[in-house]
Design an enzyme around this catalytic site. Sequence first.
Site, short mmCIF file in Angstrom:
data_model
loop_
_atom_site.label_atom_id
_atom_site.label_comp_id
_atom_site.label_asym_id
_atom_site.label_seq_id
_atom_site.Cartn_x
_atom_site.Cartn_y
_atom_site.Cartn_z
N ASN A 180 -14.82 85.59 -38.63
CA ASN A 180 -13.70 85.05 -37.85
C ASN A 180 -13.58 85.81 -36.55
OD1 ASN A 180 -11.21 83.61 -37.33
ND2 ASN A 180 -10.09 85.47 -37.92
N HIS A 232 -10.67 87.06 -33.87
CA HIS A 232 -9.23 87.28 -33.82
C HIS A 232 -8.87 87.91 -32.47
CE1 HIS A 232 -5.22 87.90 -35.40
NE2 HIS A 232 -5.26 89.13 -34.92
N SER A 247 -11.64 90.79 -31.71
CA SER A 247 -12.47 91.35 -32.78
C SER A 247 -13.14 90.21 -33.54
CB SER A 247 -11.61 92.12 -33.78
OG SER A 247 -10.81 93.10 -33.16
N ASP A 266 -7.06 88.74 -41.80
CA ASP A 266 -7.59 89.52 -40.68
C ASP A 266 -7.96 90.95 -41.11
OD1 ASP A 266 -7.16 87.29 -39.02
OD2 ASP A 266 -5.10 87.91 -38.60
C1 GAR Z 1 -8.72 82.03 -29.89
O1 GAR Z 1 -8.10 82.89 -28.97
C2 GAR Z 1 -8.91 82.72 -31.23
O2 GAR Z 1 -9.22 84.08 -31.11
C3 GAR Z 1 -7.55 82.54 -31.85
O3 GAR Z 1 -7.16 81.23 -31.48
C4 GAR Z 1 -7.79 80.87 -30.26
C5 GAR Z 1 -8.55 79.60 -30.48
O4 GAR Z 1 -9.03 79.08 -29.26
N1 GAR Z 1 -7.62 82.68 -33.26
C6 GAR Z 1 -6.60 83.09 -34.01
O5 GAR Z 1 -5.51 83.35 -33.55
C7 GAR Z 1 -6.91 83.18 -35.49
N2 GAR Z 1 -5.75 83.60 -36.19
P1 GAR Z 1 -10.24 78.06 -29.25
O6 GAR Z 1 -9.87 76.93 -30.20
O7 GAR Z 1 -10.33 77.58 -27.84
O8 GAR Z 1 -11.48 78.79 -29.70
#
Ligand code: GAR
Length: 187
Positions: free
Chosen positions: A106, A108, A135, A144
């Site tokens: 994942n 994060h 990360s 996480d």
């Molecule tokens: C990203 O910033 C990712 O790191 C975060 O959501 C966004 C998704 O953007 N993920 C989390 O918060 C997981 N809990 P994306 O759909 O454009 O990749």
Amino acid sequence: KRRVGILISGRGSNMAALVEASRGDDCPYEVALVASDRPQAPGLIWAADAGIATFAQSPKGMAKAEYEAKIDAALRDAGVEVIALAGYMRLLSDDFVARWRGRIINIHPSLLPRYKGLDTHQRALAAGDAVAGCSVHIVTEELDGGDVLGQAEVAILPDDTPESLAGRVLIEEHRLYPKILAEFVKR
Ligand code: GAR
């Protein structure tokens, strides 16, 4: 090439970064499936336009086990070996994690172990941190909480808002995730 399945819930910009990197000659993975819990996720349209197989299954009106069985079947039908979560905003059950033990990663948007969960950028700003970042980690039953495989840092600027900070961290996410996934599938 190792076959990767990507789970998304929305925009899918990290998924797109993984797909684009997968097209490089030396990339050790290919994206076999992009799946979503939200049939309207914009990233699904991007993936389909890019010629990637897609799968959508809303969890509405069914038990979590039933929903996850459908996702699991779609991943296995596509020959997926490794799952990359990319903005997938639903918690996977312990059973699902156990079935794919050590094969789910994942991204994060924080420097774990700081700021697990949501609103990471707002919390980093409220704490007065000098740096933020992202990360990539192995997914375990703890939210996480799995081993961190790689991180990238971003300086926090005096005028930053959660949005401005998120934008700069996102650029680093797009660099970090393809690099770490490539290393991960080779190990
Ligand atoms: C990203 O910033 C990712 O790191 C975060 O959501 C966004 C998704 O953007 N993920 C989390 O918060 C997981 N809990 P994306 O759909 O454009 O990749």
